[in-house]
Design an enzyme around this catalytic site. Structure first.
Site, mmCIF file in Angstrom:
data_model
loop_
_atom_site.group_PDB
_atom_site.id
_atom_site.type_symbol
_atom_site.label_atom_id
_atom_site.label_comp_id
_atom_site.label_asym_id
_atom_site.label_seq_id
_atom_site.Cartn_x
_atom_site.Cartn_y
_atom_site.Cartn_z
ATOM 1 N N GLY A 44 7.207 -0.414 -20.095
ATOM 2 C CA GLY A 44 7.763 0.879 -20.469
ATOM 3 C C GLY A 44 8.185 1.794 -19.326
ATOM 4 O O GLY A 44 9.089 2.605 -19.481
ATOM 5 N N GLU A 99 3.752 5.896 -15.761
ATOM 6 C CA GLU A 99 3.804 5.319 -17.109
ATOM 7 C C GLU A 99 4.825 6.078 -17.949
ATOM 8 O O GLU A 99 5.156 7.228 -17.662
ATOM 9 C CB GLU A 99 2.381 5.372 -17.706
ATOM 10 N N ASP A 100 5.323 5.422 -18.982
ATOM 11 C CA ASP A 100 6.316 6.065 -19.844
ATOM 12 C C ASP A 100 5.723 7.221 -20.640
ATOM 13 O O ASP A 100 6.275 8.307 -20.700
ATOM 14 C CB ASP A 100 7.003 5.044 -20.779
ATOM 15 N N ASP A 103 -0.321 8.742 -24.523
ATOM 16 C CA ASP A 103 -0.436 8.948 -25.960
ATOM 17 C C ASP A 103 -1.920 9.094 -26.304
ATOM 18 O O ASP A 103 -2.502 10.146 -26.037
ATOM 19 C CB ASP A 103 0.242 7.752 -26.653
ATOM 20 N N LYS A 131 1.962 13.156 -25.074
ATOM 21 C CA LYS A 131 1.815 13.451 -26.501
ATOM 22 C C LYS A 131 0.353 13.830 -26.742
ATOM 23 O O LYS A 131 -0.448 13.047 -27.258
ATOM 24 C CB LYS A 131 2.180 12.182 -27.295
ATOM 25 N N PHE A 152 7.248 9.182 -33.341
ATOM 26 C CA PHE A 152 7.521 7.981 -32.566
ATOM 27 C C PHE A 152 8.823 8.144 -31.800
ATOM 28 O O PHE A 152 9.891 8.271 -32.380
ATOM 29 C CB PHE A 152 7.573 6.740 -33.453
ATOM 30 N N VAL A 153 8.709 8.134 -30.484
ATOM 31 C CA VAL A 153 9.887 8.361 -29.642
ATOM 32 C C VAL A 153 10.307 7.079 -28.927
ATOM 33 O O VAL A 153 9.471 6.233 -28.608
ATOM 34 C CB VAL A 153 9.641 9.488 -28.614
ATOM 35 N N ASP A 159 10.062 1.701 -26.279
ATOM 36 C CA ASP A 159 10.650 0.761 -27.241
ATOM 37 C C ASP A 159 10.039 0.888 -28.615
ATOM 38 O O ASP A 159 8.954 1.418 -28.810
ATOM 39 C CB ASP A 159 10.406 -0.670 -26.773
ATOM 40 N N ARG A 165 14.922 0.411 -25.519
ATOM 41 C CA ARG A 165 14.469 0.803 -24.182
ATOM 42 C C ARG A 165 15.618 1.332 -23.318
ATOM 43 O O ARG A 165 15.416 2.173 -22.450
ATOM 44 C CB ARG A 165 13.848 -0.397 -23.451
HETATM 45 P P1 XMP Z 1 -1.831 5.039 -25.175
HETATM 46 O O1 XMP Z 1 -2.067 5.267 -26.638
HETATM 47 O O2 XMP Z 1 -2.701 3.960 -24.630
HETATM 48 O O3 XMP Z 1 -0.317 4.576 -25.128
HETATM 49 O O4 XMP Z 1 -1.895 6.312 -24.383
HETATM 50 C C1 XMP Z 1 0.015 3.412 -24.558
HETATM 51 C C2 XMP Z 1 1.311 2.848 -24.959
HETATM 52 O O5 XMP Z 1 1.644 3.081 -26.327
HETATM 53 C C3 XMP Z 1 3.039 3.086 -26.451
HETATM 54 N N1 XMP Z 1 3.465 4.295 -27.172
HETATM 55 C C4 XMP Z 1 4.682 4.554 -27.577
HETATM 56 N N2 XMP Z 1 5.806 3.831 -27.461
HETATM 57 N N3 XMP Z 1 6.994 5.507 -28.580
HETATM 58 C C5 XMP Z 1 6.959 4.335 -27.957
HETATM 59 O O6 XMP Z 1 8.014 3.715 -27.836
HETATM 60 C C6 XMP Z 1 5.906 6.290 -28.760
HETATM 61 O O7 XMP Z 1 5.994 7.378 -29.324
HETATM 62 C C7 XMP Z 1 4.692 5.784 -28.213
HETATM 63 N N4 XMP Z 1 3.431 6.262 -28.169
HETATM 64 C C8 XMP Z 1 2.708 5.318 -27.518
HETATM 65 C C9 XMP Z 1 3.597 3.052 -25.056
HETATM 66 O O8 XMP Z 1 3.983 1.735 -24.767
HETATM 67 C C10 XMP Z 1 2.446 3.428 -24.185
HETATM 68 O O9 XMP Z 1 2.541 2.852 -22.918
HETATM 69 MG MG MG Z 2 3.951 1.136 -22.436
#
Ligand code: XMP
Ligand code: MG
Length: 179
Positions: A44, A99-100, A103, A131, A152-153, A159, A165
């Site tokens: 990501g 990181e992207d 969450d 988020k 969901f973004v 992705d 992506r």
């Molecule tokens: P965590 O929950 O571990 O997040 O903080 C890890 C991974 O979850 C994916 N993620 C998303 N991917 N849209 C996405 O395309 C979203 O809104 C989203 N929220 C979480 C992402 O890969 C992140 O690295």
């Molecule tokens: Mg990711």
């Protein structure tokens, strides 16, 4: 076109580019003279990382890690493992983990825990998106591009089932696409 799958465009290509440039300027100041090791979390982060490092004017080195989490985005099991490790040692180095999105925080919490065992001189987090509403672990990023609502973004590396992506903007996916 992929744009038809978006409920809304949160940040345009121009807004994303301007924000990443500003982050790069800040990082240039903060890491001047430190030769940071910039570590991207695959997959990501790759687009954000590419834009970010091109906005950083001080010398740096690059590496990547990958994490696997079991379960889908919606039903995360909470189990995260490092799946691809760094090539070089980071003891005594200034590490910037990129990181992207931050969450629930499970992925970055696990990676931070692993990397801290190796005694870097410093370890900071840089994410394009935050988020906070979904957080289940105690973790905050040191550098955040944009704070986003609990939707969901996709785009800029993010992705849905490996798609979207390459979109140059951050969009909210229509729920009909993933429901
Ligand atoms: P965590 O929950 O571990 O997040 O903080 C890890 C991974 O979850 C994916 N993620 C998303 N991917 N849209 C996405 O395309 C979203 O809104 C989203 N929220 C979480 C992402 O890969 C992140 O690295
Ligand atoms: Mg990711």
């Amino acid at each position: 076109m992929m744009e038809e799958d978006m409920k809304e465009i949160l940040y345009t290509k121009e807004e994303v580019a301007a924000r990443i440039r500003a982050m790069g300027e800040q990082l240039t100041k903060d890491y001047a003279g430190e030769l940071p090791m910039v570590v991207g979390v695959l997959r990501g982060s790759f687009i954000f990382m590419a834009d970010l490092v091109r906005s950083i004017q001080t010398p740096l080195e690059l590496d990547f890690v990958a994490a696997s989490s079991y379960g889908s985005w919606a039903v995360s099991t909470g189990k995260v493992e490092m799946r691809l490790d760094l090539e070089k040692e980071i003891m005594g180095r200034h590490v910037l983990l990129v990181e992207d999105i931050l969450d629930t925080g499970r992925t970055l919490s696990k990676l931070v825990e692993e990397l801290k065992k190796r005694h870097p001189a410093s370890l900071k987090l840089c994410v394009l998106l935050d988020k906070p509403e979904r957080r289940v672990t105690e973790i905050e990023a040191d550098y955040v591009g944009f704070t986003v609502p609990d939707e969901f973004v996709v785009g800029c590396g993010l992705d849905f089932n490996q798609k979207y992506r390459q979109l140059p903007y951050i969009g909210i996916l229509k729920p009909s696409i993933y429901e």
